[in-house]
Design a protein around this motif. Structure first.
Motif, PDB file in Angstrom:
ATOM      1  N   TYR A  67       1.313   1.515  -5.974  1.00 51.18           N
ATOM      2  CA  TYR A  67       0.753   2.347  -7.160  1.00 51.18           C
ATOM      3  C   TYR A  67       1.905   3.600  -7.595  1.00 51.18           C
ATOM      4  O   TYR A  67       2.364   4.361  -6.615  1.00 51.18           O
ATOM      5  N   MET A  68       2.174   3.548  -8.846  1.00 50.37           N
ATOM      6  CA  MET A  68       3.334   4.340  -9.415  1.00 50.37           C
ATOM      7  C   MET A  68       2.899   5.410 -10.346  1.00 50.37           C
ATOM      8  O   MET A  68       1.954   4.983 -11.416  1.00 50.37           O
ATOM      9  N   SER A  69       3.243   6.533 -10.770  1.00 52.23           N
ATOM     10  CA  SER A  69       3.198   7.179 -11.666  1.00 52.23           C
ATOM     11  C   SER A  69       4.292   8.152 -12.020  1.00 52.23           C
ATOM     12  O   SER A  69       5.071   8.607 -11.100  1.00 52.23           O
ATOM     13  N   LYS A  70       4.754   8.356 -13.334  1.00 54.21           N
ATOM     14  CA  LYS A  70       5.638   9.121 -13.862  1.00 54.21           C
ATOM     15  C   LYS A  70       6.912   8.722 -13.099  1.00 54.21           C
ATOM     16  O   LYS A  70       7.795   9.639 -12.893  1.00 54.21           O
ATOM     17  N   ASP A 127      12.500   5.951 -14.490  1.00 52.85           N
ATOM     18  CA  ASP A 127      13.446   4.655 -15.346  1.00 52.85           C
ATOM     19  C   ASP A 127      12.646   3.612 -15.148  1.00 52.85           C
ATOM     20  O   ASP A 127      11.481   3.628 -15.739  1.00 52.85           O
ATOM     21  N   ALA A 128      12.902   2.814 -14.463  1.00 50.56           N
ATOM     22  CA  ALA A 128      12.035   1.495 -14.373  1.00 50.56           C
ATOM     23  C   ALA A 128      11.114   1.404 -13.107  1.00 50.56           C
ATOM     24  O   ALA A 128      11.528   1.682 -12.063  1.00 50.56           O
ATOM     25  N   ALA A 129       9.988   0.801 -13.335  1.00 46.44           N
ATOM     26  CA  ALA A 129       9.050   0.697 -12.433  1.00 46.44           C
ATOM     27  C   ALA A 129       9.674  -0.287 -11.361  1.00 46.44           C
ATOM     28  O   ALA A 129       9.407  -0.415 -10.307  1.00 46.44           O
ATOM     29  N   ASP A 133       0.762  -1.153  -0.011  1.00 45.17           N
ATOM     30  CA  ASP A 133       0.136   0.126  -0.004  1.00 45.17           C
ATOM     31  C   ASP A 133       0.899   1.238  -0.284  1.00 45.17           C
ATOM     32  O   ASP A 133       0.570   2.208   0.667  1.00 45.17           O
ATOM     33  N   CYS A 134       1.803   1.206  -0.878  1.00 43.29           N
ATOM     34  CA  CYS A 134       2.456   2.495  -1.170  1.00 43.29           C
ATOM     35  C   CYS A 134       2.551   3.304  -2.605  1.00 43.29           C
ATOM     36  O   CYS A 134       2.176   2.644  -3.318  1.00 43.29           O
ATOM     37  N   THR A 135       2.964   4.472  -2.466  1.00 45.96           N
ATOM     38  CA  THR A 135       2.534   5.410  -3.750  1.00 45.96           C
ATOM     39  C   THR A 135       3.960   5.826  -4.156  1.00 45.96           C
ATOM     40  O   THR A 135       4.445   6.511  -3.324  1.00 45.96           O
ATOM     41  N   PHE A 136       4.165   5.658  -5.230  1.00 47.88           N
ATOM     42  CA  PHE A 136       5.478   6.719  -5.537  1.00 47.88           C
ATOM     43  C   PHE A 136       5.237   7.328  -6.896  1.00 47.88           C
ATOM     44  O   PHE A 136       4.688   6.901  -8.097  1.00 47.88           O
TER      45      PHE A 136
END
Length: 557
Positions: free
Chosen positions: A383-386, A389-391, A352-355
């Motif tokens: 959950y990641m956005s923008k 480099d690599a997810a 449950d983290c957001t980057f």
């Protein structure tokens, strides 16, 4: 007060419903709940003003604040209270059974007089080193806390070197036109002093070795920047509510400590801050990190356990770590393991983290010479956005060995020579990544092991990524990707695998106008299975070359 490790009989079940076009229900069981007891303190309160502290620009409050901390501990513990105001101080030593509590409008700011910070022996970047005394330090203490709503500011610009490429022309001109500071030979880096510049000429200059004298460390002491807070060999730690910002080197560094709760923090550093990590958990046992926000100059949340021979000799893995409900903005990596992980790491649970805008999302890094084992890592609902480099990145070549490249318009693998595996060979195995979402990245998934030691046993489930490039695997074994969608631009390859065995791609959604679904290379590639995935015309969607045999690909629609 008693502290307890996690209770293996207590389980939590990750059950998440993805509401949207996929409608996937996923479950991940057998993840233990953290059971780390919160430190408890006496109600006795010691006001720093009662010991002579003054909220005045000209006042240096090192002595009265340290006196308050010592008196509190000597009296059986309690709260040392920092009330509203601006409090300038030198380095502080935490003591057992003390809760340093900051009022909402308290700003505890550390002096820029560098002579207030003597050289001390501590740990940094996985080695025993001489460093400047941290603004806040504890060694061998029990039951300690820093809580409240105030701000702790390390005034890190007084310590840091700055690279020219990280500043605008006007900022660089302003920095270098001042009376203080010196430039390196090619003018690309500004240092705070000649002492700091001299230290930059050595590899690990602060490392404690028999050939270095006290005079050597003294000569380069300005290079030996302190971490903002170091908690070494402590048991029972609570950091809650406050803002930690502007560190000289790393921000928060628990080292060789146990039973740690880090909750509701804001951790900040300028984006240009060299070594400006947020939180480095090194060789620690039983750690809970939750509801924190990071915006820093290097890795945000990082797991470490010593470097090379020293880390292997200490053999103190970081284990039983829970990280949940955290947000990361600028950082080199959102959640990171390595590269100093020679003592190993295991039982890591991230959820449950957001980057947002992070360079790399999930980052696992090492290299030959480190040794150590990283295993049993469970990650869910990220959950990641923008992402720049690599997810998701696993890389055993942290020293930047190039991956496959193009020759005459065709993909060619790099030279890949194995060496004999041994104690210096790092190992990554047993990872489970579930519900990983990324909208926008340069690379979706990148996994690169060593030819003598593949990265093993990674299960990706319910991974949904939109990126410029899809999946790249090098020297990997037993990799599974299920119930996932990989969206890359038209005519881009979805998955590339080199010397990868036991690869299973199951129920993958992608754009039908893409070129290759799978490009397989390398003579050690074997047992590749594709199931439940509409790859179209296999002759056009699958390619095996550079030693890979097409017969190793099993296609079941």
């Amino acid at each position: 007060m008693a502290f307890y490790p996690y209770l293996p009989t207590m389980k939590w079940l990750f059950i998440s419903l993805l509401i949207g076009s996929h409608g996937v229900v996923s479950a991940q069981a057998d993840v233990p709940l953290p059971a780390i007891q919160r430190p408890v303190f006496k109600a006795d309160t010691f006001h720093i003003v009662a010991f002579g502290a003054k909220s005045e620009i000209a006042a240096l409050n090192t002595v009265p604040i340290n006196q308050a901390i010592k008196a509190c501990s000597a009296g059986g513990g309690g709260v040392v209270f920092v009330s509203d105001g601006l409090w300038i101080t030198g380095p502080l030593e935490m003591e057992s059974n003390v809760n340093l509590s900051l009022a909402k409008n308290a700003l505890l700011q550390f002096t820029t007089d560098l002579e207030q910070y003597p050289l001390v022996e501590t740990g940094y970047e996985g080695l025993r080193q001489m460093r400047r005394h941290s603004p806040i330090r504890a060694a061998g203490k029990k039951n300690i806390a820093i809580t409240g709503e105030g701000i702790i500011d390390g005034q890190g610009d007084a310590w840091r070197s700055v690279k020219r490429g990280k500043m605008t022309a006007s900022q660089w001109k302003e920095l270098t036109s001042g009376k203080k500071g010196v430039l390196n030979a090619d003018g690309s880096v500004w240092y705070i002093s000649g002492s700091a510049l001299r230290g930059s000429h050595y590899q690990d200059p602060g490392e404690i070795t028999a050939d270095k004298s006290a005079d050597f460390y003294e000569d380069i002491k300005d290079f030996l920047r302190p971490n903002l807070i170091v908690l070494e060999n402590c048991d029972g730690i609570l950091l809650e509510g406050v803002t930690f910002q502007n560190s000289g080197a790393w921000n928060i560094h628990p080292l060789g400590s146990r039973n740690i709760i880090i909750r509701n923090l804001t951790v900040r550093n300028p984006w240009y801050a060299s070594n400006g990590d947020g939180l480095d958990i090194e060789s620690c046992y039983n750690v809970l990190v939750e509801n924190c926000t990071f915006d820093v100059g290097d890795d945000a949340i990082c797991i470490k356990s010593g470097k090379n021979e020293y880390g292997r000799k200490m053999a103190m893995p970081t284990e039983n770590v829970w990280i949940r409900n955290c947000v990361v903005y600028h950082a080199h990596g959102g959640f990171v393991v390595g590269s100093e992980m020679s003592g190993g790491a295991r039982n890591l649970y991230v959820s449950d983290c957001t980057f947002i805008g992070t360079d790399i999302g999930l980052r696992f890094k090492s290299q030959r010479g480190r040794g150590g084992v990283v295993e049993n890592v469970f990650i869910s609902r990220i959950y990641m956005s923008k992402i720049k480099d690599a997810a998701v990145l696993f890389d055993m070549y942290y020293d930047a060995k190039p991956s496959a490249f193009m020759v005459d318009g065709k993909r060619v693998p790099p030279p890949d020579e194995a060496v004999t595996a041994g104690i210096e060979t790092p190992r990554f195995l047993n990872f489970n990544l579930d519900e990983i979402h990324c909208e926008g990245a340069k690379q979706g998934i990148f996994v690169r092991g060593l030819p003598e030691m593949p990265i093993r046993n990674i299960q990706f489930n319910n991974v949904h990524i939109r990126a410029d490039n899809g999946i790249e695997l090098y020297n990997a074994e037993n990799i599974t990707l299920k119930n996932s969608s990989i969206h890359v631009p038209e005519n881009k390859t979805i998955a590339y695998a080199y010397n990868t065995g036991k690869l299973h791609l199951d129920r993958i959604t992608y754009r039908p106008e893409n070129g290759l679904f799978l490009h397989l290379q390398g003579g050690r590639s074997h047992q590749v299975k594709i199931t439940g995935t509409p790859v179209g015309d296999a002759d056009k969607s699958l390619l095996a070359d550079h030693g890979a045999a097409a017969g190793e690909i099993e296609l079941k629609r």
